[in-house]
Design an enzyme around this catalytic site. Structure first.
Site, mmCIF file in Angstrom:
data_model
loop_
_atom_site.group_PDB
_atom_site.id
_atom_site.type_symbol
_atom_site.label_atom_id
_atom_site.label_comp_id
_atom_site.label_asym_id
_atom_site.label_seq_id
_atom_site.Cartn_x
_atom_site.Cartn_y
_atom_site.Cartn_z
ATOM 1 N N ASN A 136 1.072 -0.959 0.272
ATOM 2 C CA ASN A 136 0.108 -0.091 0.169
ATOM 3 C C ASN A 136 1.058 0.940 -0.281
ATOM 4 O OD1 ASN A 136 -1.940 1.801 0.399
ATOM 5 N ND2 ASN A 136 -2.321 1.078 2.613
ATOM 6 N N LYS A 187 -0.419 4.083 -0.409
ATOM 7 C CA LYS A 187 -0.603 5.605 0.303
ATOM 8 C C LYS A 187 -0.461 6.823 -0.457
ATOM 9 C CE LYS A 187 -0.090 3.402 4.779
ATOM 10 N NZ LYS A 187 -0.316 3.032 6.512
ATOM 11 N N HIS A 247 -9.648 0.957 4.749
ATOM 12 C CA HIS A 247 -8.445 1.189 5.496
ATOM 13 C C HIS A 247 -8.664 1.802 6.409
ATOM 14 C CE1 HIS A 247 -4.201 2.675 6.827
ATOM 15 N NE2 HIS A 247 -3.622 1.232 5.144
ATOM 16 N N GLU A 271 -6.603 4.838 7.962
ATOM 17 C CA GLU A 271 -6.762 5.732 7.650
ATOM 18 C C GLU A 271 -8.349 6.890 6.578
ATOM 19 O OE1 GLU A 271 -2.835 5.347 5.481
ATOM 20 O OE2 GLU A 271 -1.907 4.774 7.887
ATOM 21 N N GLU A 302 -5.055 -5.037 10.711
ATOM 22 C CA GLU A 302 -3.876 -4.027 11.121
ATOM 23 C C GLU A 302 -4.581 -3.459 12.410
ATOM 24 O OE1 GLU A 302 -2.176 -3.037 6.828
ATOM 25 O OE2 GLU A 302 -4.116 -2.113 7.337
ATOM 26 N N GLY A 326 2.081 2.232 11.088
ATOM 27 C CA GLY A 326 3.262 3.097 10.665
ATOM 28 C C GLY A 326 4.471 3.383 12.314
ATOM 29 N N SER A 385 3.511 -2.313 10.325
ATOM 30 C CA SER A 385 4.743 -2.107 10.712
ATOM 31 C C SER A 385 5.502 -3.941 10.315
ATOM 32 C CB SER A 385 5.039 -1.744 12.190
ATOM 33 O OG SER A 385 5.316 -0.608 12.525
HETATM 34 P P1 PGA Z 1 3.021 0.507 7.786
HETATM 35 O O1 PGA Z 1 1.421 0.465 7.211
HETATM 36 O O2 PGA Z 1 3.666 -0.570 7.155
HETATM 37 O O3 PGA Z 1 3.519 1.171 7.590
HETATM 38 O O4 PGA Z 1 2.579 -0.174 9.218
HETATM 39 C C1 PGA Z 1 0.437 -0.559 6.869
HETATM 40 C C2 PGA Z 1 -0.477 -0.113 6.082
HETATM 41 O O5 PGA Z 1 -0.996 1.311 7.224
HETATM 42 O O6 PGA Z 1 -1.571 -0.726 5.345
#
Ligand code: PGA
Length: 250
Positions: A9, A11, A98, A100, A167, A173, A205
């Site tokens: 992803n 983003k 997601h 976010e 997640e 993150g 992560s």
């Molecule tokens: P990350 O993000 O691997 O940077 O923790 C995962 C995600 O939001 O899908």
């Protein structure tokens, strides 16, 4: 046997040029994978170009493109949104819900439910993201409750096709992933609400160093990767880890 899915992803990252370089490197590096599906989810403005140059929909068995989001309506006055029909022209997968999207843009369960149905109607495989904000005594129960609500009226065959990404929001993150044992425990519980064929990914992560410890868990069928998917070498190492786990007969 569920084929592992390793999903990047991107983003809101990459310039047009960077996206092309990253997609090209991932395409070249994934040619040797036979036992994993590799998925790139670039920003939507780069999807058509990457589809055109590298990964047309349906072109490969082990390499796919996905959108990071879409709206559920077919067309019309929805400024800034992209429709399922638009996504279908260029991509095979779509991320739905997601954290976010839910936290920054306020998307709620009813909207996610409509998006899931729209994805299935357009033959796009949805990856439904769910995860708790904080780890508490009731977080697993709440997670199961929201999963049940969002998938409430899916047909059995849709539940088999659906991909779920667990997640935990605190792990995204943050540099602090869940432990593989904890992720396995939660994902095993979620599987009880789904089907034995449904693929369930871990995200938060994940990186080249910990990928194998997640994908070697019996119920974890792949990874949804943010930060570490922006580097082709680390992303491909994570795909390789999943391929190795399949070859070693998990
Ligand atoms: P990350 O993000 O691997 O940077 O923790 C995962 C995600 O939001 O899908």
């Amino acid at each position: 046997m569920r084929t592992p899915l390793i999903a990047g992803n991107w983003k809101m990252n990459t310039s047009r040029a960077e996206a092309g370089v990253l997609a090209g490197a991932i395409k070249a590096g994934s040619e040797n994978f036979d036992h994993v599906e590799v998925l790139m989810c670039p920003p939507s403005v780069w999807l058509a170009e990457i589809a055109h140059h590298y990964v047309a929909r349906g072109q490969f068995r082990h390499l796919y493109l996905g959108a990071q989001n879409m709206y559920y309506e077919e067309k019309g006055a929805f400024t800034g949104e992209i429709s399922p029909g638009m996504v279908k022209e260029v991509a095979s997968y779509v991320l739905i819900g997601h954290s976010e999207r839910t936290h920054v843009f306020g998307e709620g369960p009813d909207l996610l439910h409509l998006k899931l149905h729209a994805a299935f109607e357009h033959d796009i495989t949805p990856i439904l993201c769910i995860g708790e904000d904080k780890r508490t005594d009731t977080s697993l129960r709440n997670l199961v409750h929201s999963l049940d609500y969002i998938i409430k009226d899916l047909e059995p065959y849709q539940l088999e096709t659906l991909v779920v990404a667990y997640e935990p929001v605190w792990a995204i993150g943050s540099g602090t992933p869940a432990t593989p044992d904890y992720a396995q425990e939660v994902i095993h519980t979620l599987r009880g609400r789904l089907t034995p064929k449904t693929r369930i990914l871990y995200g938060g992560s994940a990186n080249a160093d910990n990928a194998r410890s997640f994908v070697s868990q019996p119920d974890i069928d792949g990874l949804l990767i943010g930060g570490a998917s922006l580097n082709a070498t680390s992303f491909l190492a994570m795909c390789q880890a999943a391929e190795d786990v399949v070859l070693s007969d998990k």
